[in-house]
Design a protein around this motif. Structure first.
Motif, PDB file in Angstrom:
ATOM      1  N   MET A 144       0.821  -1.194   0.000  1.00 12.05           N
ATOM      2  CA  MET A 144       0.000   0.000   0.000  1.00 12.05           C
ATOM      3  C   MET A 144       0.865   1.257   0.000  1.00 12.05           C
ATOM      4  N   ASN A 145       0.356   2.310  -0.600  1.00 11.16           N
ATOM      5  CA  ASN A 145       1.086   3.571  -0.686  1.00 11.16           C
ATOM      6  C   ASN A 145       0.911   4.357   0.610  1.00 11.16           C
ATOM      7  N   PRO A 146       1.973   4.555   1.396  1.00  9.94           N
ATOM      8  CA  PRO A 146       1.835   5.234   2.688  1.00  9.94           C
ATOM      9  C   PRO A 146       1.468   6.715   2.548  1.00  9.94           C
ATOM     10  N   SER A 147       1.709   7.293   1.366  1.00  9.94           N
ATOM     11  CA  SER A 147       1.383   8.707   1.169  1.00  9.94           C
ATOM     12  C   SER A 147      -0.061   8.920   0.707  1.00  9.94           C
ATOM     13  N   PHE A 148      -0.779   7.835   0.420  1.00 14.45           N
ATOM     14  CA  PHE A 148      -2.179   7.922   0.000  1.00 14.45           C
ATOM     15  C   PHE A 148      -3.002   8.455   1.168  1.00 14.45           C
ATOM     16  N   ASN A 149      -3.755   9.530   0.952  1.00 12.88           N
ATOM     17  CA  ASN A 149      -4.456  10.174   2.059  1.00 12.88           C
ATOM     18  C   ASN A 149      -5.962  10.293   1.789  1.00 12.88           C
ATOM     19  N   PHE A 150      -6.650  10.898   2.748  1.00 13.71           N
ATOM     20  CA  PHE A 150      -8.110  10.993   2.662  1.00 13.71           C
ATOM     21  C   PHE A 150      -8.526  11.763   1.414  1.00 13.71           C
TER      22      PHE A 150
END
Length: 423
Positions: free
Chosen positions: A1-7
Motif C-alpha cells: 500500500m502507498n503510505p502517502s495515499f491520504n483521505f
C-alpha cells in the motif's frame, strides 16, 4: 500500500465514480467481492431493508449485540458529520487508516474488474466493498448490514445473511424502485433468501402478502402476530418468544415498533447460537442512539431527517399538540407537497432554508410550495445558523438527513459519531 495515499486522494477517486450515478444490479458487486478474495463469505450478516426505520432498527440491533459482548460491525448510509460513520465497529466510526487501506485494495483490482464486467464500480459499490474488507480484517463477529436504496439489486444483496429484515414500505425513490407501493415492496423483498429467517415489520395486509409469498422458501417467517411491543407506563413491554420490559432512549412511537423488530432479531440470533441470551442482549437496546432522528438538542431545538410523507407523519405524531417554528430544507426529487402536508399539524411558522448539495431544492421555491400547502406564515432564509438565533420557543429542523448533518456538525458534532451511549 502507498503510505502517502491520504483521505483527499480517496475522496478524489470516489468523486471520479459519481459520473456513473446509481446503477442497480449485482454483477459488478459479485465480481468485486470475488476479486477481493470473497470477504463476504467469511462474515455473518443481518441484512436490513425498508423505506423508513431501518437505520434506527440497525442501531438497536448493533447496540444490543455489542452489549452482549459480540464484536459488532454496522454498515449504514448516509453519513451525517464524519464520512467514516458509514463503517462503525462496536458503535464507533472506524479509523481512517482502515478506510484508506481498503480503498487502495479496491483501486488495485479495478482494471481486472473492468476486464470482467466492462465497467468501473459505482461509488456505492466501492463503499460496500470497503465495508467487506474492513469488517473481515477487523474480525468482526457480526455485521449489521443496511441496504442502500433498494433491495433486490442493491449492492449489499450479494451476502448470504443469518436473517433478512424489512422494517416497512413507503413511496420513495420511485424512479428507481417502482411507481406503485407494491412495486417498491417487491424490490425490497429481493433481500429475502431461501432457507433463511425473515422478519417483517410491515403492517399493511396487501404488502405483507407480497412478503409472505416471497418468504415461502425462507426457513422461518416472522410478522406482527409473532412479536409485539407496546408502552406500559414509562417502560415498554415486548411479547414474542420471550416476554420482557425495557426502556428506549429513542423518541417516537414508531421506535417502539422498530424495537420489537430488533428484539425479534435477537431471539433469532439466540436460536442460531450466535447470542447466549436474547433477554440479556435486549437490555442493551436502552442505550441505542441514532443521530439526526428526532434528536433533542439544547434550547428546545429538535433535529430530524424526515424526507418523505411516511417519515414526516411519524415525526408529527411524536409531537401531537405541540407547535414549532420549522426550518426545512429538502431534496428536489422528493414528494414535497405530500411531505409538507404531514408537517402541517405541528408547524406554526415555516422557514425554508438551502442545503449545500446539487439535488436540494432552492429555499425560495420550497417556501412557495409551502405557501400553497401550509396554513401558517411561510418564508425563506439563506442561512439556518443566522435564522435560529432569532427564534423564540421550540424549533424543529427537518426535511433531509443532509440538513440534519449540517446542523449536527455545528451544534452537536460528537453526538453524530456514535450509535450508542454505552461508553
Amino acid at each position: 500500500m502507498n503510505p502517502s495515499f491520504n483521505f483527499k486522494d480517496a475522496e478524489t477517486y470516489l468523486d471520479s465514480l459519481l459520473v456513473f450515478g446509481i446503477k442497480l444490479g449485482l454483477e459488478n458487486m459479485v465480481s468485486l467481492n470475488q476479486l477481493l478474495g470473497d470477504p463476504a463469505s467469511s462474515l455473518k450478516f443481518i441484512h436490513v431493508a425498508g423505506t423508513n426505520g431501518k437505520g434506527s432498527t440497525c442501531a438497536m440491533i448493533a447496540t444490543a449485540c455489542k452489549y452482549s459482548g459480540l464484536k459488532t460491525a454496522f454498515y449504514s448510509s448516509p453519513y451525517l458529520v464524519n464520512f467514516l460513520e458509514r463503517w462503525r465497529i462496536n458503535g464507533t466510526p472506524i479509523q481512517e487508516e482502515l478506510y484508506l487501506e481498503a480503498i487502495q485494495e479496491i483501486m488495485l483490482i479495478e482494471d481486472q474488474l473492468i476486464e470482467i464486467t466492462g465497467v468501473k464500480p459505482t461509488y456505492f459499490e466501492v463503499l460496500t466493498a470497503a465495508a467487506l474488507i474492513i469488517f473481515q480484517k477487523e474480525k468482526c463477529e457480526l455485521v449489521v448490514w443496511e441496504t442502500g436504496m433498494g433491495g433486490r439489486l442493491d449492492a449489499t444483496n450479494i451476502v448470504n445473511p443469518l436473517m433478512s429484515i424489512i422494517t416497512n414500505i413507503a413511496m420513495d425513490h420511485g424512479s428507481y424502485l417502482g411507481e406503485t407501493i407494491e412495486e417498491v415492496a417487491s424490490e425490497k423483498a429481493g433481500i429475502i433468501k431461501a432457507n433463511t429467517p425473515f422478519i417483517c415489520g410491515e403492517l399493511d395486509p396487501k404488502l405483507k402478502s407480497i412478503f409472505a409469498q416471497k418468504a415461502q422458501k425462507s426457513s422461518q417467517y416472522y410478522m406482527d402476530t409473532d412479536f409485539l411491543s407496546h408502552r406500559q407506563g414509562t417502560d415498554i413491554q415486548y411479547q414474542g418468544t420471550h416476554e420482557l420490559n425495557y426502556k428506549l432512549r429513542l423518541l417516537g412511537d414508531h421506535q417502539v415498533s422498530n424495537s420489537s423488530i430488533a428484539i425479534k432479531a435477537l431471539e433469532v440470533l439466540e436460536d442460531q447460537g450466535i447470542l447466549e441470551s436474547a433477554i440479556i442482549a435486549a437490555k442493551g437496546i436502552q442505550y441505542a442512539h441514532w443521530p439526526g432522528r428526532i434528536q433533542e438538542l439544547p434550547n428546545q431545538i429538535y433535529v430530524d431527517g424526515a424526507h418523505n410523507p411516511a417519515a414526516m407523519e411519524k415525526l408529527s405524531h411524536c409531537f401531537t399538540g405541540k407547535k414549532f417554528t420549522v426550518l426545512c430544507g429538502m431534496m428536489e426529487d422528493k414528494d414535497i407537497k405530500a411531505t409538507l402536508k404531514k408537517l402541517a399539524p405541528i408547524c406554526k411558522n415555516f422557514i425554508a432554508i438551502p442545503i449545500n448539495i446539487p439535488r436540494a431544492i432552492q429555499a425560495e421555491t420550497l417556501a412557495d410550495i409551502a405557501k400553497e400547502t401550509l396554513n401558517c406564515p411561510c418564508s425563506f432564509q439563506n442561512n439556518w445558523e443566522t435564522c435560529i438565533n432569532n427564534i423564540e420557543g421550540k424549533v424543529l429542523i427537518t426535511g433531509s438527513l443532509y440538513l440534519s448533518g449540517e446542523v449536527l456538525s455545528k451544534l452537536a458534532p460528537d453526538s453524530a459519531l456514535r450509535c450508542d451511549i454505552l461508553e
